[in-house]
Design a protein around this motif. Structure first.
Motif, mmCIF file in Angstrom:
data_model
loop_
_atom_site.group_PDB
_atom_site.id
_atom_site.type_symbol
_atom_site.label_atom_id
_atom_site.label_comp_id
_atom_site.label_asym_id
_atom_site.label_seq_id
_atom_site.Cartn_x
_atom_site.Cartn_y
_atom_site.Cartn_z
ATOM 1 N N THR A 1 0.855 -1.187 0.000
ATOM 2 C CA THR A 1 0.000 0.000 0.000
ATOM 3 C C THR A 1 0.889 1.235 0.000
ATOM 4 O O THR A 1 1.770 1.371 0.835
ATOM 5 N N LYS A 2 0.653 2.118 -0.957
ATOM 6 C CA LYS A 2 1.397 3.364 -1.074
ATOM 7 C C LYS A 2 0.407 4.494 -1.322
ATOM 8 O O LYS A 2 -0.623 4.308 -1.973
ATOM 9 N N CYS A 3 0.750 5.672 -0.823
ATOM 10 C CA CYS A 3 -0.120 6.846 -0.977
ATOM 11 C C CYS A 3 0.564 7.897 -1.843
ATOM 12 O O CYS A 3 1.789 8.021 -1.838
ATOM 13 N N THR B 1 -9.918 28.460 -10.910
ATOM 14 C CA THR B 1 -8.758 28.775 -11.750
ATOM 15 C C THR B 1 -8.114 27.521 -12.344
ATOM 16 O O THR B 1 -7.059 27.606 -12.961
ATOM 17 N N GLY B 2 -8.728 26.358 -12.136
ATOM 18 C CA GLY B 2 -8.209 25.117 -12.707
ATOM 19 C C GLY B 2 -7.223 24.366 -11.831
ATOM 20 O O GLY B 2 -6.704 23.332 -12.234
ATOM 21 N N HIS B 3 -6.956 24.854 -10.627
ATOM 22 C CA HIS B 3 -6.006 24.195 -9.723
ATOM 23 C C HIS B 3 -6.674 23.027 -8.987
ATOM 24 O O HIS B 3 -7.864 23.077 -8.688
ATOM 25 N N TYR B 4 -5.865 22.007 -8.696
ATOM 26 C CA TYR B 4 -6.375 20.843 -7.965
ATOM 27 C C TYR B 4 -5.272 20.226 -7.103
ATOM 28 O O TYR B 4 -4.088 20.416 -7.356
ATOM 29 N N VAL B 5 -5.705 19.534 -6.087
ATOM 30 C CA VAL B 5 -4.859 18.657 -5.279
ATOM 31 C C VAL B 5 -5.654 17.366 -5.142
ATOM 32 O O VAL B 5 -6.789 17.381 -4.686
ATOM 33 N N VAL B 6 -5.060 16.269 -5.563
ATOM 34 C CA VAL B 6 -5.723 14.976 -5.468
ATOM 35 C C VAL B 6 -4.792 14.021 -4.741
ATOM 36 O O VAL B 6 -3.581 14.049 -4.954
ATOM 37 N N GLU B 7 -5.364 13.236 -3.845
ATOM 38 C CA GLU B 7 -4.531 12.296 -3.101
ATOM 39 C C GLU B 7 -5.320 11.041 -2.776
ATOM 40 O O GLU B 7 -6.555 11.037 -2.786
ATOM 41 N N GLY B 8 -4.580 9.985 -2.520
ATOM 42 C CA GLY B 8 -5.200 8.728 -2.153
ATOM 43 C C GLY B 8 -4.166 7.627 -2.075
ATOM 44 O O GLY B 8 -2.989 7.841 -2.340
ATOM 45 N N CYS B 9 -4.634 6.457 -1.675
ATOM 46 C CA CYS B 9 -3.752 5.306 -1.499
ATOM 47 C C CYS B 9 -4.230 4.167 -2.378
ATOM 48 O O CYS B 9 -5.414 4.037 -2.666
ATOM 49 N N GLY B 10 -3.281 3.356 -2.788
ATOM 50 C CA GLY B 10 -3.589 2.176 -3.581
ATOM 51 C C GLY B 10 -2.740 1.019 -3.117
ATOM 52 O O GLY B 10 -1.693 1.211 -2.495
ATOM 53 N N ASP B 11 -3.196 -0.170 -3.408
ATOM 54 C CA ASP B 11 -2.400 -1.336 -3.045
ATOM 55 C C ASP B 11 -2.486 -2.373 -4.144
ATOM 56 O O ASP B 11 -3.497 -2.512 -4.816
ATOM 57 N N ASN C 1 5.306 -5.059 -5.409
ATOM 58 C CA ASN C 1 4.517 -4.500 -6.500
ATOM 59 C C ASN C 1 3.823 -3.214 -6.054
ATOM 60 O O ASN C 1 2.728 -3.250 -5.524
ATOM 61 N N ASP C 2 4.465 -2.078 -6.281
ATOM 62 C CA ASP C 2 3.889 -0.786 -5.900
ATOM 63 C C ASP C 2 2.793 -0.368 -6.881
ATOM 64 O O ASP C 2 2.809 -0.764 -8.048
ATOM 65 N N PRO C 3 1.846 0.463 -6.420
ATOM 66 C CA PRO C 3 0.820 0.992 -7.336
ATOM 67 C C PRO C 3 1.455 1.795 -8.470
ATOM 68 O O PRO C 3 2.540 2.364 -8.320
ATOM 69 N N TYR D 1 5.913 8.387 -3.841
ATOM 70 C CA TYR D 1 4.909 8.122 -2.822
ATOM 71 C C TYR D 1 5.158 8.956 -1.580
ATOM 72 O O TYR D 1 6.272 9.378 -1.299
ATOM 73 N N LEU D 2 4.081 9.203 -0.835
ATOM 74 C CA LEU D 2 4.174 9.934 0.422
ATOM 75 C C LEU D 2 4.869 9.064 1.451
ATOM 76 O O LEU D 2 4.769 7.847 1.387
ATOM 77 N N PRO D 3 5.578 9.591 2.375
ATOM 78 C CA PRO D 3 5.728 11.013 2.688
ATOM 79 C C PRO D 3 6.895 11.679 1.971
ATOM 80 O O PRO D 3 7.169 12.849 2.203
ATOM 81 N N GLU D 4 7.582 10.947 1.077
ATOM 82 C CA GLU D 4 8.779 11.498 0.450
ATOM 83 C C GLU D 4 8.540 12.782 -0.330
ATOM 84 O O GLU D 4 9.284 13.734 -0.211
ATOM 85 N N SER D 5 7.491 12.815 -1.131
ATOM 86 C CA SER D 5 7.341 13.962 -2.020
ATOM 87 C C SER D 5 5.907 14.101 -2.515
ATOM 88 O O SER D 5 5.154 13.131 -2.583
ATOM 89 N N ILE D 6 5.558 15.317 -2.865
ATOM 90 C CA ILE D 6 4.290 15.610 -3.531
ATOM 91 C C ILE D 6 4.607 15.761 -5.012
ATOM 92 O O ILE D 6 5.563 16.434 -5.396
ATOM 93 N N ILE D 7 3.817 15.132 -5.856
ATOM 94 C CA ILE D 7 4.047 15.180 -7.298
ATOM 95 C C ILE D 7 3.470 16.476 -7.848
ATOM 96 O O ILE D 7 2.305 16.791 -7.634
ATOM 97 N N LYS D 8 4.301 17.228 -8.555
ATOM 98 C CA LYS D 8 3.851 18.443 -9.226
ATOM 99 C C LYS D 8 3.657 18.088 -10.703
ATOM 100 O O LYS D 8 4.614 17.890 -11.433
ATOM 101 N N VAL D 9 2.397 18.009 -11.097
ATOM 102 C CA VAL D 9 2.042 17.617 -12.459
ATOM 103 C C VAL D 9 2.164 18.836 -13.367
ATOM 104 O O VAL D 9 1.676 19.918 -13.018
#
Length: 137
Positions: free
Chosen positions: A24-26, A71-81, A87-89, A121-129
């Motif tokens: 499980t990774k977030c 203005t089109g900005h978003y923050v999306v987060e969640g976990c998957g397994d 086998n990471d998501p 994956y968290l907590p290492e970094s937030i992905i800037k798309v």
């Protein structure tokens, strides 16, 4: 005799499942969508964070969802397994929108666009798309 075979198969599957660990990774991703053909269409766009599953019998798993601001900005987060600890998501973003294509003033049907993102994956970094331009496929 058939019932014993079915029970044996069920028992073997249960034993195998007990030995499998899921990984499980977030993920948290932030970015902005733009619609050059109609700037208002960048607001209230549905952004989904999904885990790509490549096996034929699997479907991509929803990790999280969000809606863009005015203005089109978003923050999306969640976990998957995924099955097995190694086998990471495989996260990606799906955007559902109605931004018109170039040369058109309106887009009646909803369209979707997939964006591959880093596997960070968290907590290492937030992905800037990078900015997602919706008027092109």
């Amino acid at each position: 005799m058939e019932q014993k075979g079915v029970l044996l198969i069920g028992l073997l599957i249960s034993i195998m499942a007990l030995g499998c660990e899921a990984s499980t990774k977030c993920v948290r991703a932030t970015g902005v969508v733009v619609c050059p053909t109609d700037s208002h269409m960048a607001a209230n766009v549905q952004v989904k964070l999904l885990d790509r599953d490549s096996l034929p019998w699997e479907t991509d798993d929803l990790m999280g969802s969000a809606v863009t601001d005015s203005t089109g900005h978003y923050v999306v987060e969640g976990c998957g397994d995924d099955m097995f600890s190694w086998n990471d998501p495989d996260p990606f973003i799906e955007v559902r929108h109605r931004c018109p294509e170039p040369g058109h003033s309106v887009s009646i049907p909803f369209r979707t666009k997939e964006i591959d993102i880093e596997h960070v994956y968290l907590p290492e970094s937030i992905i800037k798309v990078p900015t997602i331009r919706l008027d092109f496929h």
